[in-house]
Enzyme design. Structure first.
Site, short mmCIF file in Angstrom:
data_model
loop_
_atom_site.label_atom_id
_atom_site.label_comp_id
_atom_site.label_asym_id
_atom_site.label_seq_id
_atom_site.Cartn_x
_atom_site.Cartn_y
_atom_site.Cartn_z
N CYS A 31 -0.90 2.93 0.71
CA CYS A 31 -2.24 2.46 0.37
C CYS A 31 -3.19 2.94 1.46
CB CYS A 31 -2.29 0.95 0.20
SG CYS A 31 -1.61 0.01 1.59
N HIS A 32 -4.48 2.84 1.18
CA HIS A 32 -5.48 3.37 2.09
C HIS A 32 -6.53 2.32 2.41
CE1 HIS A 32 -3.91 7.35 0.99
NE2 HIS A 32 -4.08 7.02 -0.28
N TYR A 48 -14.02 15.09 -0.38
CA TYR A 48 -14.45 14.04 -1.30
C TYR A 48 -14.94 12.84 -0.50
CZ TYR A 48 -9.97 11.73 -0.29
OH TYR A 48 -8.91 11.13 0.35
N ARG A 123 1.18 12.73 8.39
CA ARG A 123 1.10 13.25 7.03
C ARG A 123 0.51 14.65 7.03
NH1 ARG A 123 -2.70 11.40 1.93
NH2 ARG A 123 -1.14 11.48 0.31
N HIS A 180 4.13 10.60 -3.95
CA HIS A 180 3.72 10.61 -5.36
C HIS A 180 4.71 11.31 -6.30
CE1 HIS A 180 0.07 8.96 -3.87
NE2 HIS A 180 -0.45 10.08 -3.42
N ASP A 247 -1.10 3.12 -3.95
CA ASP A 247 -2.07 4.18 -3.73
C ASP A 247 -3.50 3.66 -3.80
OD1 ASP A 247 -2.87 6.78 -3.06
OD2 ASP A 247 -2.98 7.44 -5.14
#
Length: 292
Positions: A31-32, A48, A123, A180, A247
């Site tokens: 999660c973010h 983005y 990451r 994912h 996510d």
């Protein structure tokens, strides 16, 4: 802000209470937290701009879902400034860990500080439409330097690119986590070559996988049931090296925005055995993120 920077749609503001009750200690392992931008600015070179999704929003969601722990994954919109993730971890009383983004200029002292702040991995993005292959010299250097910390590396890639990077993946000496479900496309079926490559990769004892992001896999749209067979196959292939995450807040979703309550029930549909779900939600993340 440049006009070329796209703006992401916000998450579903009304997450449903899932029918599936999560076990104590359940972990959202992907999660973010984003912003708020006036406190934690977004990277100037981002591709983005997400809606602000501060840690308070994450806590609210997890309260509805029954999630008690989480792994905050740094996303490219914040670049190598991991301050928002570190702040969220610091506020969690030990319930959060994190995965950072770093570049080749990171020092050992900075890595030690990240470790003290609850970071347990780095990451790297290999997805072509999100910028493609990273600087591979930096990739190799960073992986060599995190080994002493007991960290792992998260690989954000398309399963179809596993063969291209097979030699480098084979050389990895730390645990590595595929994001994912390798972003396979459900419309091509579980027998498709990219997914078979991913299943083969899971024979590597260092390989882990996240059965999250069904909205990135599905061809049918919400509630993304066509992604369940892929999650089921991966959980069966590597039951002790499978993780699950929401996510949240689902950046860069072009189609249907998932309801996070539905994602919990989709996990139960893919992995109906309660003991197997306990491994995915509790035991596996504990080994990877809370071993200390």
């Amino acid at each position: 802000m440049s006009a070329a920077i796209k703006t992401c749609q916000p998450p579903d503001p009304n997450p449903r209470t899932p029918a599936t009750k999560l076990p104590p200690g359940a972990c959202d392992a992907h999660c973010h937290v984003f912003g708020p931008a006036n406190v934690f600015p977004y990277a100037p070179d981002r591709s983005y701009t997400p809606p602000d999704a501060p840690v308070a929003d994450l806590r609210r969601l997890h309260g509805i879902l029954g999630v008690e722990r989480a792994v905050i994954v740094q996303a490219s919109c914040h670049g190598t400034d991991n301050a928002a993730a570190l702040d969220a971890i610091a506020s969690s009383n030990g319930a959060y860990r994190g995965v950072a983004i770093v570049d080749g200029n990171v020092t050992d002292r900075e890595l030690d500080a990240l470790n003290a702040g609850g970071i347990r991995g780095v990451r790297f993005n290999f997805v072509k439409h999100l910028g493609g292959t990273p600087d591979l010299d930096v990739f190799d250097s960073v992986l060599g330097r995190i080994e002493r910390l007991g960290w792992h590396v998260v690989l954000h890639l398309d399963a179809g690119d596993i063969l291209e990077h097979a030699a480098r993946i084979e050389r990895i000496r730390v645990p590595f986590v595929i994001d994912h479900m390798g972003r396979v496309q459900a419309k091509n079926g579980v027998e498709q070559e990219p997914f078979r490559r991913l299943l083969d990769l899971m024979r590597n004892p260092l390989a882990w996988v996240k059965i999250c992001g069904p909205e990135r896999v599905s061809s049918a749209g919400a509630p993304f049931r066509d992604a369940a067979p892929f999650a089921a196959a991966l959980a069966e292939a590597a039951p002790d090296r499978t993780l699950w995450g929401t996510d949240f807040p689902h950046p860069n979703i072009a189609g249907d925005m998932p309801n996070d309550g539905d994602l919990v029930d989709l996990l139960a549909a893919a992995v109906p055995d309660e003991a197997a779900r306990h491994r995915i939600l509790v035991d596996n993340p504990t080994r990877l993120y809370w071993a200390d």
